[in-house]
Motif scaffolding. Structure first.
Motif, PDB file in Angstrom:
ATOM      1  N   LYS A 126       0.860  -1.176   0.000  1.00 14.63           N
ATOM      2  CA  LYS A 126       0.000   0.000   0.000  1.00 14.63           C
ATOM      3  C   LYS A 126       0.898   1.228   0.000  1.00 14.63           C
ATOM      4  CE  LYS A 126      -3.973  -0.092   2.094  1.00 14.63           C
ATOM      5  NZ  LYS A 126      -5.063  -0.073   3.100  1.00 14.63           N
ATOM      6  N   ALA A 127       1.142   1.774  -1.208  1.00 14.23           N
ATOM      7  CA  ALA A 127       2.059   2.906  -1.357  1.00 14.23           C
ATOM      8  C   ALA A 127       1.495   4.171  -0.733  1.00 14.23           C
ATOM      9  CB  ALA A 127       2.374   3.138  -2.825  1.00 14.23           C
ATOM     10  N   LEU A 128       0.182   4.377  -0.877  1.00 19.42           N
ATOM     11  CA  LEU A 128      -0.512   5.487  -0.218  1.00 19.42           C
ATOM     12  C   LEU A 128      -1.651   4.893   0.595  1.00 19.42           C
ATOM     13  CD1 LEU A 128      -0.729   8.120  -3.130  1.00 19.42           C
ATOM     14  CD2 LEU A 128       0.953   8.011  -1.271  1.00 19.42           C
ATOM     15  N   ASP A 129      -1.744   5.330   1.830  1.00 20.02           N
ATOM     16  CA  ASP A 129      -2.693   4.709   2.751  1.00 20.02           C
ATOM     17  C   ASP A 129      -3.567   5.771   3.412  1.00 20.02           C
ATOM     18  OD1 ASP A 129      -4.040   2.969   4.374  1.00 20.02           O
ATOM     19  OD2 ASP A 129      -2.329   2.459   5.652  1.00 20.02           O
ATOM     20  N   GLY A 130      -4.413   6.409   2.577  1.00 29.58           N
ATOM     21  CA  GLY A 130      -5.342   7.397   3.116  1.00 29.58           C
ATOM     22  C   GLY A 130      -4.706   8.759   3.351  1.00 29.58           C
ATOM     23  N   VAL A 131      -3.974   9.273   2.369  1.00 26.84           N
ATOM     24  CA  VAL A 131      -3.268  10.551   2.517  1.00 26.84           C
ATOM     25  C   VAL A 131      -4.226  11.723   2.401  1.00 26.84           C
ATOM     26  CG1 VAL A 131      -1.576  12.091   1.443  1.00 26.84           C
ATOM     27  CG2 VAL A 131      -1.052   9.659   1.755  1.00 26.84           C
ATOM     28  N   ASP A 132      -4.134  12.654   3.352  1.00 29.19           N
ATOM     29  CA  ASP A 132      -4.832  13.940   3.309  1.00 29.19           C
ATOM     30  C   ASP A 132      -3.780  15.037   3.198  1.00 29.19           C
ATOM     31  OD1 ASP A 132      -7.289  12.690   3.672  1.00 29.19           O
ATOM     32  OD2 ASP A 132      -7.287  13.000   5.840  1.00 29.19           O
ATOM     33  N   LEU A 133      -4.053  16.032   2.339  1.00 23.02           N
ATOM     34  CA  LEU A 133      -3.055  17.074   2.110  1.00 23.02           C
ATOM     35  C   LEU A 133      -3.718  18.312   1.542  1.00 23.02           C
ATOM     36  CD1 LEU A 133       0.125  17.607   1.882  1.00 23.02           C
ATOM     37  CD2 LEU A 133      -0.139  16.947  -0.511  1.00 23.02           C
ATOM     38  N   ASP A 134      -3.319  19.479   2.049  1.00 22.30           N
ATOM     39  CA  ASP A 134      -3.760  20.762   1.496  1.00 22.30           C
ATOM     40  C   ASP A 134      -2.540  21.614   1.204  1.00 22.30           C
ATOM     41  OD1 ASP A 134      -6.569  20.465   1.523  1.00 22.30           O
ATOM     42  OD2 ASP A 134      -6.645  20.940   3.664  1.00 22.30           O
ATOM     43  N   VAL A 135      -2.500  22.177  -0.008  1.00 22.96           N
ATOM     44  CA  VAL A 135      -1.441  23.110  -0.372  1.00 22.96           C
ATOM     45  C   VAL A 135      -2.099  24.411  -0.790  1.00 22.96           C
ATOM     46  CG1 VAL A 135       0.612  23.508  -1.765  1.00 22.96           C
ATOM     47  CG2 VAL A 135      -0.098  21.159  -1.249  1.00 22.96           C
ATOM     48  N   HIS A 136      -1.725  25.513  -0.147  1.00 23.48           N
ATOM     49  CA  HIS A 136      -2.347  26.797  -0.433  1.00 23.48           C
ATOM     50  C   HIS A 136      -1.659  27.511  -1.583  1.00 23.48           C
ATOM     51  CE1 HIS A 136      -3.642  25.887   3.710  1.00 23.48           C
ATOM     52  NE2 HIS A 136      -4.759  26.448   3.301  1.00 23.48           N
ATOM     53  N   GLU A 137      -2.425  28.303  -2.308  1.00 24.76           N
ATOM     54  CA  GLU A 137      -1.919  28.996  -3.482  1.00 24.76           C
ATOM     55  C   GLU A 137      -0.721  29.871  -3.140  1.00 24.76           C
ATOM     56  OE1 GLU A 137      -4.924  31.217  -5.474  1.00 24.76           O
ATOM     57  OE2 GLU A 137      -6.073  29.445  -6.091  1.00 24.76           O
ATOM     58  N   GLY A 138       0.256  29.855  -4.039  1.00 27.78           N
ATOM     59  CA  GLY A 138       1.411  30.713  -3.881  1.00 27.78           C
ATOM     60  C   GLY A 138       2.327  30.340  -2.745  1.00 27.78           C
ATOM     61  N   THR A 139       2.303  29.064  -2.339  1.00 27.25           N
ATOM     62  CA  THR A 139       3.178  28.589  -1.272  1.00 27.25           C
ATOM     63  C   THR A 139       3.924  27.343  -1.743  1.00 27.25           C
ATOM     64  OG1 THR A 139       1.543  27.097  -0.244  1.00 27.25           O
ATOM     65  CG2 THR A 139       1.547  29.410   0.473  1.00 27.25           C
ATOM     66  N   VAL A 140       4.912  26.943  -0.947  1.00 24.71           N
ATOM     67  CA  VAL A 140       5.642  25.703  -1.206  1.00 24.71           C
ATOM     68  C   VAL A 140       5.342  24.728  -0.078  1.00 24.71           C
ATOM     69  CG1 VAL A 140       7.895  24.615  -1.530  1.00 24.71           C
ATOM     70  CG2 VAL A 140       7.513  26.950  -2.363  1.00 24.71           C
ATOM     71  N   MET A 141       4.779  23.579  -0.438  1.00 28.09           N
ATOM     72  CA  MET A 141       4.569  22.500   0.521  1.00 28.09           C
ATOM     73  C   MET A 141       5.694  21.495   0.352  1.00 28.09           C
ATOM     74  SD  MET A 141       3.024  20.745   2.865  1.00 28.09           S
ATOM     75  CE  MET A 141       1.353  21.399   3.075  1.00 28.09           C
ATOM     76  N   GLY A 142       6.484  21.301   1.395  1.00 28.46           N
ATOM     77  CA  GLY A 142       7.537  20.310   1.363  1.00 28.46           C
ATOM     78  C   GLY A 142       7.029  18.975   1.856  1.00 28.46           C
ATOM     79  N   VAL A 143       7.212  17.933   1.068  1.00 33.39           N
ATOM     80  CA  VAL A 143       6.810  16.572   1.456  1.00 33.39           C
ATOM     81  C   VAL A 143       8.081  15.787   1.732  1.00 33.39           C
ATOM     82  CG1 VAL A 143       5.585  14.477   0.796  1.00 33.39           C
ATOM     83  CG2 VAL A 143       4.719  16.712   0.065  1.00 33.39           C
ATOM     84  N   LEU A 144       8.260  15.409   2.988  1.00 34.84           N
ATOM     85  CA  LEU A 144       9.445  14.679   3.425  1.00 34.84           C
ATOM     86  C   LEU A 144       9.086  13.242   3.776  1.00 34.84           C
ATOM     87  CD1 LEU A 144      10.964  17.325   5.881  1.00 34.84           C
ATOM     88  CD2 LEU A 144      11.441  17.050   3.462  1.00 34.84           C
ATOM     89  N   GLY A 145      10.073  12.388   3.705  1.00 33.76           N
ATOM     90  CA  GLY A 145       9.860  11.003   4.105  1.00 33.76           C
ATOM     91  C   GLY A 145      11.010  10.152   3.636  1.00 33.76           C
ATOM     92  N   PRO A 146      11.245   9.018   4.278  1.00 33.26           N
ATOM     93  CA  PRO A 146      12.320   8.114   3.855  1.00 33.26           C
ATOM     94  C   PRO A 146      12.015   7.494   2.504  1.00 33.26           C
ATOM     95  CG  PRO A 146      10.972   7.083   5.546  1.00 33.26           C
ATOM     96  CD  PRO A 146      10.496   8.503   5.444  1.00 33.26           C
TER      97      PRO A 146
END
Length: 343
Positions: A32-52
């Motif tokens: 299960k590569a993705l297991d119920g991911v919730d995410l919001d990215v607001h306009e004009g911003t940078v969302m950093g997604v970290l993980g091993p």
């Protein structure tokens, strides 16, 4: 759904949500590569997604860029449904993957022109857009050369320029500076910052903690396909707990006596102090405001005059280690080029 159907009230701090992900699930066989991911990215911003490695970062980007279809959940990007409206969505997004994907047999200018035409730009507009981006990314002098003659950094800049041909509303950067030298990496960072100032929304996956601190306004940490932490950089540092108290005695000769005084306090849970002779300070990890107060009170009671005192939050590397339970990967230059092949 059309772009005008986007909910204008779905915002934080006055910024509408450009990327909204709810319950995203993706399987690869038993994994299960993705297991119920919730995410919001607001306009004009940078969302950093970290993980091993293997956390699901690249799978998330592939779902949001319509390269693969999630098994369940929803993803609305720039007002378009990633599953139901893939063709419309592709016109308003850009993607730079982990490795440059330009055609090395043709020139840099021809690469950008070709992409412009594929995006239905007129011949005139495609040429003008290519020339503009070649100049912006310092590639004008090499514009007529085959891309195979470019250095790795030049190919990466060309790849980033290609992702900007369509002037995207949302840009996905999947480990964009992998393998780049520090100078070229800084050039890419500067360009990303310029894009954001121009209003582009960026979702950035990275394993470089410095890159996340340089570019991201918010972070989402994923592991085993799940979101395990989210928030601003300073917010996540505070959540991890633990601070370092840096104390400088007014008299440099009291540096060692200060360290001994701190070690003799006997405060429960207080870690052993460290002497930083270069800065003339003593560092002592603390876990609470009560410990901070006890340290200051005990030092002054010993008759040691404090010249300065400051508290420091954990580094982002320490936050990553604490949240995921494993160390961040070594810089790409020092590790095998093995990324999330499956997930």
């Amino acid at each position: 759904m059309t772009r005008s159907d986007k909910n204008p009230d779905n915002s934080t701090g006055g910024r509408p949500v450009a990327v909204s992900v709810r319950g995203l699930v993706k399987h690869y066989g038993e994994t299960k590569a993705l297991d119920g991911v919730d995410l919001d990215v607001h306009e004009g911003t940078v969302m950093g997604v970290l993980g091993p490695n293997g956390a699901g970062k690249t799978t998330l980007v592939r779902c949001l860029s319509t390269l693969i279809t999630p098994d369940s959940g929803s993803a609305i990007v720039a007002g378009y449904d990633a599953v139901k409206q893939p063709r419309q969505l592709r016109r308003v997004i850009g993607l730079t993957g982990q490795y440059a994907s330009v055609d090395e047999k043709i020139s840099g200018r021809e690469n950008l022109y070709m992409i412009g035409r594929l995006l239905d730009l007129s011949r005139k507009d495609a040429k003008a857009r290519a020339d503009t981006l070649l100049e912006r990314f310092s590639l004008t002098d090499a514009a007529s050369r085959p891309a195979k003659t470019y250095s790795g950094g030049m190919r990466r800049r060309l790849d980033l320029a290609a992702s900007m041909i369509g002037q995207p509303h949302v840009l996905y950067l999947d480990e964009p500076t992998t393998g780049l030298d520090p100078r070229t990496r800084n050039e890419v960072w500067d360009e990303v910052k310029r894009m954001v100032r121009d209003g582009v929304t960026v979702l950035l996956t990275t394993q470089y903690m410095e890159e996340a601190e340089q570019l991201a306004s918010e972070l989402t940490v994923v592991d085993h396909g799940k979101v395990i932490a989210r928030g601003g950089i300073e917010e996540l540092k505070a959540k991890v707990g633990g601070r370092t108290l840096r104390i400088r005695p007014a008299d440099p000769l009291e540096l060692r006596p200060l360290a001994h005084a701190l070690d003799d306090l006997g405060i429960t849970g207080l870690a052993t102090s460290l002497v930083d002779t270069e800065s003339g300070t003593v560092l002592v990890p603390i876990l609470s405001d009560e410990q901070l107060t006890a340290v200051v009170g005990a030092v002054t009671a010993r008759g040691i005059t404090i010249g300065s005192i400051a508290t420091e939050l954990p580094s982002l590397d320490e936050v990553f280690l604490s949240i995921t339970g494993e160390k961040p990967s070594a810089p790409q230059d020092a590790r095998p080029a093995l990324e999330e092949a499956a997930v």
